[in-house]
Design an enzyme around this catalytic site. Structure first.
Site, mmCIF file in Angstrom:
data_model
loop_
_atom_site.group_PDB
_atom_site.id
_atom_site.type_symbol
_atom_site.label_atom_id
_atom_site.label_comp_id
_atom_site.label_asym_id
_atom_site.label_seq_id
_atom_site.Cartn_x
_atom_site.Cartn_y
_atom_site.Cartn_z
ATOM 1 N N LYS A 175 28.014 39.962 2.684
ATOM 2 C CA LYS A 175 28.138 38.509 2.889
ATOM 3 C C LYS A 175 29.612 38.043 2.919
ATOM 4 C CE LYS A 175 23.627 37.482 0.817
ATOM 5 N NZ LYS A 175 22.878 36.539 -0.041
ATOM 6 N N TYR A 225 17.048 33.042 7.683
ATOM 7 C CA TYR A 225 16.570 32.625 6.360
ATOM 8 C C TYR A 225 15.417 31.616 6.442
ATOM 9 C CZ TYR A 225 20.192 35.041 3.666
ATOM 10 O OH TYR A 225 20.971 35.991 3.047
ATOM 11 N N ASN A 282 26.547 36.111 -3.512
ATOM 12 C CA ASN A 282 26.155 37.317 -4.263
ATOM 13 C C ASN A 282 26.381 38.617 -3.478
ATOM 14 O OD1 ASN A 282 24.039 37.041 -2.507
ATOM 15 N ND2 ASN A 282 22.415 37.078 -4.047
ATOM 16 N N HIS A 309 22.924 41.065 0.953
ATOM 17 C CA HIS A 309 21.495 40.798 1.143
ATOM 18 C C HIS A 309 20.805 42.122 1.424
ATOM 19 C CE1 HIS A 309 17.699 39.267 2.747
ATOM 20 N NE2 HIS A 309 17.860 40.170 3.704
ATOM 21 N N GLU A 369 13.765 42.123 10.019
ATOM 22 C CA GLU A 369 15.197 41.814 9.895
ATOM 23 C C GLU A 369 16.069 42.772 10.710
ATOM 24 O OE1 GLU A 369 14.847 39.829 5.420
ATOM 25 O OE2 GLU A 369 16.061 41.642 5.699
HETATM 26 P P1 CMP Z 1 19.401 36.827 -0.495
HETATM 27 O O1 CMP Z 1 18.887 38.129 -0.991
HETATM 28 O O2 CMP Z 1 20.273 36.875 0.709
HETATM 29 O O3 CMP Z 1 18.163 35.838 -0.179
HETATM 30 C C1 CMP Z 1 18.283 34.426 -0.248
HETATM 31 C C2 CMP Z 1 19.605 33.975 -0.772
HETATM 32 O O4 CMP Z 1 19.680 32.638 -1.206
HETATM 33 C C3 CMP Z 1 19.965 34.779 -2.017
HETATM 34 O O5 CMP Z 1 20.236 36.120 -1.660
HETATM 35 C C4 CMP Z 1 21.147 33.965 -2.546
HETATM 36 O O6 CMP Z 1 22.355 34.279 -1.911
HETATM 37 C C5 CMP Z 1 20.782 32.528 -2.116
HETATM 38 N N1 CMP Z 1 20.423 31.661 -3.248
HETATM 39 C C6 CMP Z 1 21.114 30.567 -3.621
HETATM 40 N N2 CMP Z 1 20.534 29.976 -4.661
HETATM 41 C C7 CMP Z 1 19.436 30.687 -4.968
HETATM 42 C C8 CMP Z 1 18.409 30.573 -5.963
HETATM 43 N N3 CMP Z 1 18.409 29.581 -6.853
HETATM 44 N N4 CMP Z 1 17.434 31.518 -5.981
HETATM 45 C C9 CMP Z 1 17.413 32.520 -5.065
HETATM 46 N N5 CMP Z 1 18.373 32.674 -4.105
HETATM 47 C C10 CMP Z 1 19.368 31.771 -4.056
#
Ligand code: CMP
Length: 142
Positions: A13, A53, A116, A119, A130
């Protein structure tokens, strides 16, 4: 019987590309036995990020998530290996870095639950969807 060979979709990311962490993250995948069988660096459009998403569209964090995912380059990749979907999720660690195990990518590199660093597909069905979203079959070289 050995674990089934699978493919999963990974995204490094914008928070991680910004801090030049692509190689360190790829080393985590390779050290755990996953093979990077396709990889490209992209700057997602808002439309692409919203579509990718889509399942989160009704969530309160959706708008910010899309804004973050288009804030800089990402690296999309296909990882291949035994139990690749769950293996990758193990290496990534929990979505919220505060809950991630030591040694995981998110524990070591993530800045927040949103930024984070990576993904990873959460099921084999989603992995297929995906992977197709970003790659044609000829771009994946196992
Ligand atoms: P990802 O695995 O890419 O899937 C959805 C993304 O939403 C997650 O990682 C985070 O980067 C983002 N995100 C932001 N806030 C939240 C939350 N409260 N719970 C889950 N995902 C979140």
């Amino acid at each position: 019987m050995g674990a089934a060979k699978e493919r999963t979709l990974s995204i490094i990311k914008p928070d991680a590309t910004r801090r030049n962490l692509t190689g360190k993250i790829n080393a985590k995948f390779e050290d755990s036995g996953l093979h990077i069988v396709a990889q490209k660096r992209l700057h997602l459009t808002q439309e692409q990020a919203e579509k990718f998403y889509e399942v989160h569209r009704e969530r309160p964090f959706f708008k910010d998530l899309v804004k973050f995912m288009i804030s800089g380059p990402v690296v999309v990749q296909v990882l291949e290996g035994p139990d690749a979907v769950s293996q990758n999720r193990k290496i990534m660690g929990a979505t919220n870095p505060a809950n991630a195990e030591p040694g995981t990518i998110r524990k070591e590199f993530a800045e927040s639950i949103e930024a984070n660093s990576v993904h990873g597909s959460d099921s084999l069905d989603n992995a297929k969807r995906e992977i197709t979203f970003f790659f044609s079959e000829t771009e994946i070289v196992g």
